[in-house]
Every structure is written in C-alpha cells, then in structure tokens.
Scaffold this motif. Structure first.
Motif, PDB file in Angstrom:
ATOM      1  N   GLN A 241      30.692  70.605  30.655  1.00 29.46           N
ATOM      2  CA  GLN A 241      29.813  71.317  29.724  1.00 29.46           C
ATOM      3  C   GLN A 241      29.735  72.805  30.079  1.00 29.46           C
ATOM      4  N   PHE A 242      29.729  73.117  31.367  1.00 32.58           N
ATOM      5  CA  PHE A 242      29.707  74.512  31.789  1.00 32.58           C
ATOM      6  C   PHE A 242      30.969  75.243  31.342  1.00 32.58           C
ATOM      7  N   MET A 243      32.120  74.608  31.520  1.00 32.49           N
ATOM      8  CA  MET A 243      33.384  75.250  31.149  1.00 32.49           C
ATOM      9  C   MET A 243      33.464  75.456  29.636  1.00 32.49           C
ATOM     10  N   ILE A 244      33.012  74.470  28.884  1.00 28.27           N
ATOM     11  CA  ILE A 244      32.976  74.638  27.433  1.00 28.27           C
ATOM     12  C   ILE A 244      31.961  75.708  27.055  1.00 28.27           C
ATOM     13  N   GLY A 245      30.877  75.794  27.849  1.00 25.02           N
ATOM     14  CA  GLY A 245      29.868  76.820  27.600  1.00 25.02           C
ATOM     15  C   GLY A 245      30.413  78.224  27.748  1.00 25.02           C
ATOM     16  N   ILE A 246      31.382  78.421  28.655  1.00 22.86           N
ATOM     17  CA  ILE A 246      32.018  79.729  28.785  1.00 22.86           C
ATOM     18  C   ILE A 246      32.658  80.129  27.464  1.00 22.86           C
ATOM     19  N   ALA A 247      33.363  79.176  26.853  1.00 24.42           N
ATOM     20  CA  ALA A 247      33.997  79.451  25.565  1.00 24.42           C
ATOM     21  C   ALA A 247      32.960  79.747  24.490  1.00 24.42           C
ATOM     22  N   GLY A 248      31.844  78.984  24.485  1.00 23.01           N
ATOM     23  CA  GLY A 248      30.806  79.203  23.481  1.00 23.01           C
ATOM     24  C   GLY A 248      30.129  80.547  23.634  1.00 23.01           C
ATOM     25  N   VAL A 249      29.829  80.914  24.873  1.00 24.03           N
ATOM     26  CA  VAL A 249      29.192  82.212  25.119  1.00 24.03           C
ATOM     27  C   VAL A 249      30.137  83.343  24.754  1.00 24.03           C
ATOM     28  N   PHE A 250      31.418  83.199  25.108  1.00 28.29           N
ATOM     29  CA  PHE A 250      32.391  84.258  24.817  1.00 28.29           C
ATOM     30  C   PHE A 250      32.568  84.452  23.318  1.00 28.29           C
ATOM     31  N   SER A 251      32.624  83.354  22.564  1.00 32.88           N
ATOM     32  CA  SER A 251      32.807  83.473  21.119  1.00 32.88           C
ATOM     33  C   SER A 251      31.588  84.073  20.430  1.00 32.88           C
TER      34      SER A 251
END
Length: 315
Positions: A241-251
């Motif tokens: 979830q943290f790694m996917i969160g990086i993508a969500g925050v970046f987008s």
C-alpha cells in the motif's frame, strides 16, 4: 505508450490538424508545402501523418524505447525529454515530502489509536481521518493557502524558492526550499492519511498476539510496546500500500502544482493541456504512468524481502 498514442489519435478535432494550424500560424505562412509540413510534424511528434496508423505507432514506440525520444514541444520549442528532466526532480521532491509527512503521521496515529482502542482519543482521531479523506486534497490546498499563506503569511503562496535567495547548499536556500514545498506537500499528504485506519486495523489484530502480551507482562513501557512490538509488525502488511501510495501522491502533483503555482512536472502537464501541446502531453503522461507502474512492480518484487514470513513458490 499504447494508451497515450490511442488518446492522441482519438482527440476531438484531430491533433495532426491542430498542429498543422499551429505550425502555419507560427511561421506566418498559409501556403507551406504539404511535405515540409508533414516533416515538421514528424520532427515534433515522431509521427509521420502520411503513414498508416500502425506504422506510426511502431515508429513512435521504437523512438521512445530505444532512443528515449519523446518528441519536441512546439510551444516551448525544446525537447520533451529535456523539459521533463528539468521539472521531474521538483515533483519528486514534493511527492516524497508529502509521502513522508502523510505516512509517518498515519503510522503513528494508527498505532496509538489501536493501543487506546475505544477511547475518546481513538474516536476523535478516527473521525478526523475519515473527514480528511472525504475532502478533495486540492480543496485542502486552497484552504491552506488562505489561512497559512494569505491571512497569516507563515508560508509563501507559490514558487519553488524565494526571490533573491542564492541557489546552492546554504541554509537560506534549504529553508526557502522547504517552506515553498510545505503547503503542497501537506495537501498531497492528505491522500496518505487514509493509511491510518488500515494501520489501526492491523495493530488491533496484533494486540492479541502472545508476544505483545508477554511484553506487557514484563512491564515494558507503553511507548516501547507501541513502536517496537506493535508498530513494527503492523506496518509489514502495508508495504505494498505504501508503494502504491507513492504513485498516488506523485500523480496528485498535476492539480496541486497548478493550485500552488509550483513549477514541477505536474504544472508542465497542465500547461501542455491548456496549450494543446500534444508531444509534451504524451511525454508527461508516459512518465507519470512509468513511475506509477515501477513503484507497484518494485513492491511486488521486494515484499518477500521486507516480510520474511511471505515465501515465494519456486516450483
């Protein structure tokens, strides 16, 4: 790349015709030879409009994969790759800034609310987290600008660094850099606060484990139990979830950078949309997608290393 190319072809009004109009208006000529016009379009987009669509697609993929050539912006008249590399570090900076703020707070709150389950603190924090995740992050950004930048002047309204601040590894530059990125990072960090509820659920489940009860019976301090015994083990299932969160925050930087006038890659993409700069728009879309997929891929590859309890079937 396939989706971006398909969107490029399907845009209403025809992107090729739109680019022809832009090139003709910039050159001040209406009678340019069609072959020269197509050559200019191919120079900017790596797509020859005279070729069949499947040939255009294969040539475009070849240039992106083999030569990292994303075309040329016809409004800024620079290579798309150059423009992205100039802005990408700034977007990465505020994204990691937001990720660190949001998830650090989520982990702490998740562990504390689990440890004080059914207390007023638990109810209050859970209600605040639910409320924050019900509000769009860009609305949070507007509120932060009004109260902390306009009314109180604690933070600057926009930009990356203050005017007149010497660029380099000096305290003034570092402080200005952090202050200008603070409000965008806080508003983007709201996306990550939802992890507090997941962390709370994991921590409550772990509270019933024998090793936690033994630690309590040994008389260890609550803070040590919460961090070393509870937090450490509750965070492992959330790694993906943290790694996917990086993508969500970046987008989320696309909207946040526009709200705060922060010149990163998100603002570059927004400008490409407004000016119909198709090569730049396609290039930024590909880079955003590549970063998101890379984060998820790394999470899949490394999860068993982070949590030894997860075994991979090698058969």
């Amino acid at each position: 790349m396939t989706v971006s190319f398909g969107l490029y072809q399907a845009m209403p009004g025809g992107p090729t015709e739109a680019m022809k109009s832009v090139i003709l208006s910039q050159s001040g000529s209406t009678g340019m030879d069609i072959d020269r016009l197509n050559t200019l379009i191919q120079l900017y987009t790596n797509v020859n409009p005279d070729q069949p669509v499947h040939v255009q697609y294969l040539n475009y993929v070849r240039d992106v994969v083999l030569y990292q050539d994303l075309g040329r912006s016809f409004f800024k008249n620079e290579k798309v790759t150059t423009l992205i590399l100039q802005r990408l570090p700034w977007s990465m900076f505020i994204s990691l800034y937001a990720f660190a703020l949001g998830y650090s707070l989520s982990i702490i709150l998740g562990v504390l609310t689990a440890y004080k389950e059914k207390s007023r603190f638990d109810s209050g924090v859970s209600s605040v987290v639910i409320a924050l995740n019900s509000i769009p992050y860009y609305i949070v950004g507007v509120v932060l600008i009004y109260f902390l930048a306009i009314e109180q002047s604690y933070f600057p309204v926009g930009g990356r660094i203050g005017s007149g601040v010497p660029v380099g590894y000096n305290p003034d530059f570092m402080i200005s850099l952090v202050k200008h990125a603070a409000l965008p990072a806080i508003s983007m960090g709201v996306l990550a606060t939802s992890a507090a509820l997941s962390m709370r659920g994991n921590a409550i489940r772990i509270l019933g484990e024998d090793y936690v009860r033994v630690a309590q019976l040994r008389g260890l301090r609550d803070t040590r139990i919460a961090t070393q015994y509870l937090g450490h083990n509750a965070i492992l299932p959330m790694y993906t979830q943290f790694m996917i969160g990086i993508a969500g925050v970046f987008s989320s930087a696309v909207i946040v950078e526009e709200v705060f006038s922060y010149p990163g890659m998100g603002l570059l993409m927004f400008e490409a949309v407004k000016t119909q700069d198709y090569p730049l728009l396609m290039g930024t879309l590909i880079v955003f997608t590549a970063i998101s997929l890379t984060a998820i891929f790394v999470a899949d590859l490394t999860y068993s290393l982070i949590d030894p309890r997860i075994s991979v079937d090698e058969s």
